[in-house]
Design a protein around this motif. Structure first.
Motif, PDB file in Angstrom:
ATOM      1  N   ALA A   1      28.931  51.452  26.028  1.00  0.00           N
ATOM      2  CA  ALA A   1      28.386  51.598  24.675  1.00  0.00           C
ATOM      3  C   ALA A   1      29.011  50.610  23.703  1.00  0.00           C
ATOM      4  O   ALA A   1      28.308  50.002  22.888  1.00  0.00           O
ATOM      5  N   THR A   2      30.321  50.437  23.774  1.00  0.00           N
ATOM      6  CA  THR A   2      30.968  49.519  22.830  1.00  0.00           C
ATOM      7  C   THR A   2      30.539  48.080  23.080  1.00  0.00           C
ATOM      8  O   THR A   2      30.293  47.331  22.129  1.00  0.00           O
ATOM      9  N   GLU A   3      30.438  47.694  24.349  1.00  0.00           N
ATOM     10  CA  GLU A   3      30.004  46.339  24.665  1.00  0.00           C
ATOM     11  C   GLU A   3      28.553  46.115  24.230  1.00  0.00           C
ATOM     12  O   GLU A   3      28.216  45.050  23.698  1.00  0.00           O
ATOM     13  N   ILE A   4      27.708  47.112  24.446  1.00  0.00           N
ATOM     14  CA  ILE A   4      26.301  46.995  24.038  1.00  0.00           C
ATOM     15  C   ILE A   4      26.225  46.859  22.525  1.00  0.00           C
ATOM     16  O   ILE A   4      25.478  46.020  22.002  1.00  0.00           O
ATOM     17  N   SER A   5      26.994  47.657  21.801  1.00  0.00           N
ATOM     18  CA  SER A   5      26.993  47.598  20.339  1.00  0.00           C
ATOM     19  C   SER A   5      27.461  46.238  19.847  1.00  0.00           C
ATOM     20  O   SER A   5      26.876  45.662  18.920  1.00  0.00           O
ATOM     21  N   GLN A   6      28.506  45.700  20.457  1.00  0.00           N
ATOM     22  CA  GLN A   6      29.009  44.385  20.061  1.00  0.00           C
ATOM     23  C   GLN A   6      27.993  43.289  20.342  1.00  0.00           C
ATOM     24  O   GLN A   6      27.804  42.383  19.524  1.00  0.00           O
ATOM     25  N   GLU A   7      27.321  43.368  21.480  1.00  0.00           N
ATOM     26  CA  GLU A   7      26.315  42.358  21.817  1.00  0.00           C
ATOM     27  C   GLU A   7      25.137  42.410  20.846  1.00  0.00           C
ATOM     28  O   GLU A   7      24.625  41.370  20.421  1.00  0.00           O
ATOM     29  N   VAL A   8      24.703  43.607  20.486  1.00  0.00           N
ATOM     30  CA  VAL A   8      23.596  43.748  19.537  1.00  0.00           C
ATOM     31  C   VAL A   8      24.012  43.201  18.177  1.00  0.00           C
ATOM     32  O   VAL A   8      23.248  42.473  17.528  1.00  0.00           O
ATOM     33  N   THR A   9      25.210  43.530  17.742  1.00  0.00           N
ATOM     34  CA  THR A   9      25.704  43.037  16.460  1.00  0.00           C
ATOM     35  C   THR A   9      25.803  41.519  16.465  1.00  0.00           C
ATOM     36  O   THR A   9      25.388  40.862  15.499  1.00  0.00           O
ATOM     37  N   ASN A  10      26.329  40.954  17.533  1.00  0.00           N
ATOM     38  CA  ASN A  10      26.430  39.495  17.624  1.00  0.00           C
ATOM     39  C   ASN A  10      25.050  38.843  17.619  1.00  0.00           C
ATOM     40  O   ASN A  10      24.855  37.803  16.982  1.00  0.00           O
ATOM     41  N   ALA A  11      24.107  39.429  18.313  1.00  0.00           N
ATOM     42  CA  ALA A  11      22.751  38.867  18.342  1.00  0.00           C
ATOM     43  C   ALA A  11      22.112  38.898  16.958  1.00  0.00           C
ATOM     44  O   ALA A  11      21.454  37.937  16.545  1.00  0.00           O
ATOM     45  N   ILE A  12      22.328  39.984  16.223  1.00  0.00           N
ATOM     46  CA  ILE A  12      21.757  40.082  14.874  1.00  0.00           C
ATOM     47  C   ILE A  12      22.417  39.078  13.946  1.00  0.00           C
ATOM     48  O   ILE A  12      21.740  38.406  13.158  1.00  0.00           O
ATOM     49  N   VAL A  13      23.735  38.945  14.021  1.00  0.00           N
ATOM     50  CA  VAL A  13      24.450  38.004  13.158  1.00  0.00           C
ATOM     51  C   VAL A  13      24.043  36.567  13.465  1.00  0.00           C
ATOM     52  O   VAL A  13      23.868  35.757  12.557  1.00  0.00           O
ATOM     53  N   GLU A  14      23.872  36.237  14.736  1.00  0.00           N
ATOM     54  CA  GLU A  14      23.446  34.880  15.092  1.00  0.00           C
ATOM     55  C   GLU A  14      22.009  34.616  14.675  1.00  0.00           C
ATOM     56  O   GLU A  14      21.672  33.501  14.280  1.00  0.00           O
ATOM     57  N   ALA A  15      21.153  35.629  14.743  1.00  0.00           N
ATOM     58  CA  ALA A  15      19.753  35.443  14.364  1.00  0.00           C
ATOM     59  C   ALA A  15      19.598  35.360  12.849  1.00  0.00           C
ATOM     60  O   ALA A  15      18.717  34.665  12.348  1.00  0.00           O
ATOM     61  N   LEU A  16      20.460  36.064  12.128  1.00  0.00           N
ATOM     62  CA  LEU A  16      20.389  36.079  10.666  1.00  0.00           C
ATOM     63  C   LEU A  16      21.740  35.676  10.085  1.00  0.00           C
ATOM     64  O   LEU A  16      22.506  36.508   9.617  1.00  0.00           O
ATOM     65  N   PRO A  17      22.049  34.386  10.060  1.00  0.00           N
ATOM     66  CA  PRO A  17      23.377  33.952   9.618  1.00  0.00           C
ATOM     67  C   PRO A  17      23.651  34.239   8.146  1.00  0.00           C
ATOM     68  O   PRO A  17      24.802  34.382   7.745  1.00  0.00           O
ATOM     69  N   ASP A  18      22.638  34.330   7.303  1.00  0.00           N
ATOM     70  CA  ASP A  18      22.840  34.596   5.878  1.00  0.00           C
ATOM     71  C   ASP A  18      23.042  36.077   5.603  1.00  0.00           C
ATOM     72  O   ASP A  18      23.301  36.461   4.459  1.00  0.00           O
ATOM     73  N   LEU A  19      22.938  36.906   6.595  1.00  0.00           N
ATOM     74  CA  LEU A  19      23.063  38.348   6.395  1.00  0.00           C
ATOM     75  C   LEU A  19      24.453  38.712   5.890  1.00  0.00           C
ATOM     76  O   LEU A  19      24.591  39.524   4.981  1.00  0.00           O
ATOM     77  N   ASP A  20      25.497  38.119   6.435  1.00  0.00           N
ATOM     78  CA  ASP A  20      26.861  38.426   6.010  1.00  0.00           C
ATOM     79  C   ASP A  20      27.082  38.080   4.534  1.00  0.00           C
ATOM     80  O   ASP A  20      27.667  38.834   3.796  1.00  0.00           O
ATOM     81  N   ASN A  21      26.594  36.921   4.115  1.00  0.00           N
ATOM     82  CA  ASN A  21      26.759  36.506   2.734  1.00  0.00           C
ATOM     83  C   ASN A  21      25.958  37.387   1.786  1.00  0.00           C
ATOM     84  O   ASN A  21      26.426  37.711   0.704  1.00  0.00           O
ATOM     85  N   ALA A  22      24.775  37.766   2.174  1.00  0.00           N
ATOM     86  CA  ALA A  22      23.935  38.605   1.313  1.00  0.00           C
ATOM     87  C   ALA A  22      24.555  39.979   1.140  1.00  0.00           C
ATOM     88  O   ALA A  22      24.542  40.555   0.048  1.00  0.00           O
ATOM     89  N   VAL A  23      25.121  40.537   2.172  1.00  0.00           N
ATOM     90  CA  VAL A  23      25.747  41.845   2.099  1.00  0.00           C
ATOM     91  C   VAL A  23      27.031  41.767   1.260  1.00  0.00           C
ATOM     92  O   VAL A  23      27.352  42.666   0.485  1.00  0.00           O
TER      93      VAL A  23
END
Length: 58
Positions: free
Chosen positions: A33-55
């Motif tokens: 579960a933790t590895e799956i969660s990390q992979e999903v989070t990494n995929a979202i961050v890589e797909a939406l690089p401006d997400l961190d700055n907007a938040v």
């Protein structure tokens, strides 16, 4: 014999297989579960690089 009586063994086998796959899937998910969660989070961050700055600006 009715049709439902003829298909009863097939239904039992199919439902047993479905339940077995669900148990295996749940077990694998709980183990990783933790590895799956990390992979999903990494995929979202890589797909939406401006997400961190907007938040961060909120």
């Amino acid at each position: 014999m009715k049709t439902s009586e003829k298909l009863l063994p097939a239904r039992i086998v199919i439902w047993s297989a479905v339940i077995g796959f669900m148990v295996i899937g749940y077990t694998v998910y709980t183990q990783y579960a933790t590895e799956i969660s990390q992979e999903v989070t990494n995929a979202i961050v890589e797909a939406l690089p401006d997400l961190d700055n907007a938040v961060a600006k909120l």
